[in-house]
Enzyme design. Structure first.
Site, PDB file in Angstrom:
ATOM      1  N   CYS A 100       0.893  -1.113   0.055  1.00 14.43           N
ATOM      2  CA  CYS A 100       0.109   0.108   0.067  1.00 14.43           C
ATOM      3  C   CYS A 100       0.905   1.251   0.008  1.00 14.43           C
ATOM      4  O   CYS A 100       1.724   1.406   1.014  1.00 14.43           O
ATOM      5  CB  CYS A 100      -1.021   0.080   1.228  1.00 14.43           C
ATOM      6  SG  CYS A 100      -1.500  -1.578   2.090  1.00 14.43           S
ATOM      7  N   GLU A 112      -7.677   9.206   1.255  1.00 11.52           N
ATOM      8  CA  GLU A 112      -6.804   8.981   0.081  1.00 11.52           C
ATOM      9  C   GLU A 112      -8.212   8.297  -0.895  1.00 11.52           C
ATOM     10  O   GLU A 112      -9.103   7.952  -0.597  1.00 11.52           O
ATOM     11  CB  GLU A 112      -6.171   7.767   0.077  1.00 11.52           C
ATOM     12  CG  GLU A 112      -4.859   7.821   1.085  1.00 11.52           C
ATOM     13  CD  GLU A 112      -4.314   6.457   1.325  1.00 11.52           C
ATOM     14  OE1 GLU A 112      -2.962   6.406   1.408  1.00 11.52           O
ATOM     15  OE2 GLU A 112      -4.716   5.241   1.194  1.00 11.52           O
TER      16      GLU A 112
END
Length: 288
Positions: A139, A207
């Site tokens: 990630c 995000e």
């Protein structure tokens, strides 16, 4: 698979979602003067500003290598995933900025082997955000550089940029050589998830996350040689293995991984042999 560009769970729109949605590019640049407008960005991976020399208390006690990485230039976004400018990883992850609506682009990679097992990692203790938590394979963030930005502004170009960043970070975090990633399997873009989550003070995440599956070719493997400054542990798991981990309170997971698992992962996993019905979803799924 195609859909509208936006989706909110159960039709709900939170006050925070409204705040982010109503911000114009001009509002974002005025509210956050540290952001470099897109046309003026330096096209470099990191800011010239040194966090090591800043003396800021937000980095007190943190690992020097991880502090340096907080200089990386993330892609600052508006509500519709349009790039507005470059903001350092530090600026984009401070909760005081996130609470004002600052949003950036990310990606989450899920690597599956020939047996259909998923590669998980446990984030290193040295990580500034979400240390020691278990999560998907990798990630991270596309950087505000030509190769990772998607300069034409079309979703397909943004996806290519996210995949380019993913290849880079799989090497950096897990020691998977870039040439292996490029030749021993294939990336599949699933969808985009928009979420916000606090971490340890004063940090958090906000995000639009590009979800990428990667299936290793039959009779092939990837070299996994983790960078101990990034990854504390890793393991390959089946769906049942992962469910067992979720039931064990000794395992702690990142918020984005939990969101993806609760809403999508196990359904997608069942269709791993043929992802055509679930991949390439153009919608942004809002989890705010």
């Amino acid at each position: 698979m195609t859909a509208d560009n936006n989706s909110m769970p159960h039709g709900a729109v939170s006050s925070y979602a409204k705040l982010v949605q109503n911000q114009t590019p001009e509002d974002i640049l005025e509210e956050f003067p540290e952001i470099i407008p897109l046309q003026q960005r330096p096209n470099t991976r990191s800011s010239e500003t040194s966090n090591d020399e800043s003396g800021e208390t937000c980095f007190s006690g943190h690992d020097e290598e991880q502090i340096k990485l907080m200089n990386e230039n993330c892609i600052v976004l508006d509500w519709d995933d349009n790039a507005i400018g470059a903001g350092t990883k530090k600026v984009c992850h401070l909760m005081e900025n996130i609470e004002k609506g600052l949003l950036h682009r990310a990606f989450s990679v899920f690597i599956f082997n020939e047996q259909g097992e998923l590669l998980l990692q446990q984030r290193a203790t040295e990580k500034i955000t979400f240390p020691d938590l278990w999560t998907n394979t990798c990630c991270s963030h596309p950087l505000c550089i030509d190769d990772e930005l998607g300069l034409k502004g079309k979703l397909d170009d943004k996806i290519k940029g996210a995949i380019t960043a993913a290849v880079r970070k799989l090497d950096h975090e897990l020691g998977i050589p870039e040439d292996e990633t490029k030749t021993r399997g294939k990336f599949h873009f699933l969808n985009r998830i928009h979420y916000m989550a606090p971490s340890n003070e004063p940090w958090g995440e906000h995000e639009i996350d590009y979800i990428l599956f990667y299936k290793i070719n039959a009779k092939e493997n990837l070299t996994v040689n983790p960078n101990v400054n990034e990854v504390r542990d890793f393991k390959w798991v089946s769906p049942n293995d992962l469910k067992t981990m979720f039931a064990d309170p000794s395992y702690k997971f990142t918020p984005w991984f939990k969101i993806i698992c609760e809403n999508y992962l196990f359904n997608w996993w069942e269709q791993l042999d043929d992802l055509s019905e679930v991949e390439n979803d153009r919608q942004i799924h809002r989890m705010l």
